[in-house]
Design a protein around this motif. Structure first.
Motif, mmCIF file in Angstrom:
data_model
loop_
_atom_site.group_PDB
_atom_site.id
_atom_site.type_symbol
_atom_site.label_atom_id
_atom_site.label_comp_id
_atom_site.label_asym_id
_atom_site.label_seq_id
_atom_site.Cartn_x
_atom_site.Cartn_y
_atom_site.Cartn_z
ATOM 1 N N LYS A 263 1.289 10.516 1.166
ATOM 2 C CA LYS A 263 0.210 11.466 1.059
ATOM 3 C C LYS A 263 0.567 12.654 2.040
ATOM 4 O O LYS A 263 0.309 13.889 1.576
ATOM 5 C CB LYS A 263 -1.056 11.041 1.300
ATOM 6 C CG LYS A 263 -1.599 10.185 0.059
ATOM 7 C CD LYS A 263 -3.160 9.672 0.486
ATOM 8 C CE LYS A 263 -3.682 8.930 -0.924
ATOM 9 N NZ LYS A 263 -5.016 8.170 -0.572
ATOM 10 N N ASP A 264 1.045 12.115 3.024
ATOM 11 C CA ASP A 264 1.329 13.234 4.228
ATOM 12 C C ASP A 264 2.588 13.882 3.682
ATOM 13 O O ASP A 264 2.750 15.318 3.886
ATOM 14 C CB ASP A 264 1.719 12.471 5.537
ATOM 15 C CG ASP A 264 0.303 12.053 6.028
ATOM 16 O OD1 ASP A 264 -0.610 12.510 5.881
ATOM 17 O OD2 ASP A 264 0.470 11.312 7.106
ATOM 18 N N PRO B 232 9.873 -2.484 -9.616
ATOM 19 C CA PRO B 232 9.092 -3.769 -9.027
ATOM 20 C C PRO B 232 9.357 -3.849 -7.374
ATOM 21 O O PRO B 232 10.518 -3.470 -7.152
ATOM 22 C CB PRO B 232 9.842 -4.680 -9.673
ATOM 23 C CG PRO B 232 11.235 -4.101 -9.890
ATOM 24 C CD PRO B 232 10.961 -2.530 -10.012
ATOM 25 N N ILE B 233 8.483 -4.054 -6.640
ATOM 26 C CA ILE B 233 8.589 -4.121 -5.480
ATOM 27 C C ILE B 233 7.818 -5.204 -4.567
ATOM 28 O O ILE B 233 6.970 -5.877 -5.006
ATOM 29 C CB ILE B 233 8.025 -2.738 -4.680
ATOM 30 C CG1 ILE B 233 6.470 -2.800 -4.783
ATOM 31 C CG2 ILE B 233 8.853 -1.601 -5.139
ATOM 32 C CD1 ILE B 233 6.118 -1.662 -3.689
ATOM 33 N N GLU C 127 0.636 0.816 4.009
ATOM 34 C CA GLU C 127 1.665 1.762 4.875
ATOM 35 C C GLU C 127 2.431 2.796 4.076
ATOM 36 O O GLU C 127 2.738 3.826 4.540
ATOM 37 C CB GLU C 127 2.624 0.447 5.451
ATOM 38 C CG GLU C 127 2.105 -0.186 6.404
ATOM 39 C CD GLU C 127 3.005 -1.087 7.239
ATOM 40 O OE1 GLU C 127 4.164 -0.506 7.663
ATOM 41 O OE2 GLU C 127 2.868 -2.553 7.226
ATOM 42 N N ALA C 128 2.684 2.543 2.924
ATOM 43 C CA ALA C 128 3.732 3.398 2.042
ATOM 44 C C ALA C 128 2.693 4.626 1.668
ATOM 45 O O ALA C 128 2.985 5.895 1.673
ATOM 46 C CB ALA C 128 4.205 2.844 0.983
ATOM 47 N N ASN D 205 12.642 2.852 2.250
ATOM 48 C CA ASN D 205 13.360 3.223 0.889
ATOM 49 C C ASN D 205 12.521 3.340 -0.161
ATOM 50 O O ASN D 205 12.537 4.435 -0.858
ATOM 51 C CB ASN D 205 14.214 2.019 0.497
ATOM 52 C CG ASN D 205 15.467 1.791 1.443
ATOM 53 O OD1 ASN D 205 15.658 2.840 2.443
ATOM 54 N ND2 ASN D 205 16.103 0.885 1.567
ATOM 55 N N VAL D 206 11.185 2.617 -0.152
ATOM 56 C CA VAL D 206 10.168 2.877 -1.171
ATOM 57 C C VAL D 206 9.567 4.036 -1.046
ATOM 58 O O VAL D 206 9.290 4.885 -2.191
ATOM 59 C CB VAL D 206 9.125 1.652 -1.043
ATOM 60 C CG1 VAL D 206 8.013 2.057 -2.031
ATOM 61 C CG2 VAL D 206 10.049 0.209 -1.521
ATOM 62 N N ILE D 207 9.284 4.654 0.049
ATOM 63 C CA ILE D 207 8.554 5.810 0.531
ATOM 64 C C ILE D 207 9.615 7.188 -0.120
ATOM 65 O O ILE D 207 9.263 7.905 -0.572
ATOM 66 C CB ILE D 207 8.320 6.008 1.935
ATOM 67 C CG1 ILE D 207 7.235 4.971 2.282
ATOM 68 C CG2 ILE D 207 7.809 7.334 2.103
ATOM 69 C CD1 ILE D 207 6.903 4.916 3.813
ATOM 70 N N THR D 208 10.915 6.764 0.443
ATOM 71 C CA THR D 208 11.847 7.879 0.233
ATOM 72 C C THR D 208 12.002 8.009 -1.405
ATOM 73 O O THR D 208 12.047 9.509 -1.859
ATOM 74 C CB THR D 208 13.195 7.445 0.648
ATOM 75 O OG1 THR D 208 12.959 7.166 2.049
ATOM 76 C CG2 THR D 208 14.099 8.681 0.510
#
Length: 269
Positions: free
Chosen positions: A59-60, A12-13, A53-54, A23-26
């Motif tokens: 994708k990169d 959940p975010i 944003e994430a 943190n979500v990306i990591t």
């Protein structure tokens, strides 16, 4: 890739700050790079920060499609009702194992593998994949630190920028999905920041499910805190009253209490 194909991470975010975004990306990149698994991310907010944003950054980093089931629910409410969001994802999942996963958390690779196999092999119904006591590493991350970690996969990058702290019941739990449902799922009477982590462990212990632990560290990527993640939550009084009430119940009373919860009727039609 490590096979966790019969598990679903439910995450959940609400991305309320730049450090929470990082943190979500990591954590999402780490899971996708290391495991053959299923991920549901449910975001409840006025707009989808994850999509805007994430997702492009993921994708990169991954250089492939970001294989997550991202569900966005538009809401202007200041309250992030984490327990309700988790319950919706439990019902959305269709794997034998569901993993209640905090978007700020990382574990050593072997902790994921062992927890998954322990439930799949019927050793445990629930696994807490970290020790109880001084088993938390509070990581004070930067963009550079997490980039080094994702490129190398070496937890030493995080160790060097962390301090050891206590850990008990939160962060992440591996569940046999049917046990999670039969045991009452998440208690939606708790709203925003609450002692729901203590209550969850208490309840499933009283219900006599088989709970295991991994005696290793959990890494928590630190972040700023608002009313959805700290004691200034306006629902704190009613949350504590709910927790005190539950602690006063024996097993029979607790079974009856959860059998009559209105919110559960939404999921058991």
């Amino acid at each position: 890739m490590i096979d966790l194909s019969n598990a679903t991470f439910i995450i959940p975010i609400r991305i309320e700050s730049s450090d929470r975004l990082r943190n979500v990306i990591t954590t999402t990149a780490f899971l996708l790079e290391n495991f053959d698994t299923n991920i549901i991310i449910k975001e409840v907010d006025s707009e989808s920060v994850f999509k805007r944003e994430a997702l492009p950054i993921l994708k990169d980093i991954l250089d492939v499609d970001v294989n997550v089931n991202h569900i966005f629910e538009r809401s202007d409410a200041s309250l992030f009702h984490r327990q309700k969001v988790l319950n919706e994802m439990i019902m959305e999942a269709n794997t034998e194992i569901v993993i209640n996963y905090d978007c700020d958390v990382l574990l050593p690779i072997e902790s994921y593998r062992w927890s998954y196999q322990s439930i799949l092999n019927k050793m445990y119904d629930i696994v807490y994949p970290y020790g109880q006591g001084m088993y938390q590493k509070q990581v004070f991350a930067t963009d550079e630190i997490v980039s080094q970690f994702l490129q190398s996969g070496d937890f030493e990058c995080l160790d060097k920028n962390s301090k050891v702290h206590s850990s008990d019941y939160g962060w992440v739990q591996f569940f046999n999905r049917q046990v999670y449902i039969d045991g009452g799922m998440e208690n939606e009477n708790f709203k925003a920041y609450a002692p729901e982590d203590k209550e969850r462990f208490y309840r499933f212990t009283i219900f006599e499910y088989n709970i295991g632990r991994v005696n290793d560290f959990v890494y928590h990527l630190e972040h700023s805190r608002g009313q959805n993640s700290w004691f200034n939550n306006p629902h704190m009084k009613s949350n504590m009253e709910e927790w005190e009430k539950i602690q006063s119940m024996n097993k029979i009373e607790l079974v009856n209490y959860y059998s009559n919860q209105e919110y559960l009727k939404n999921y058991k039609k």
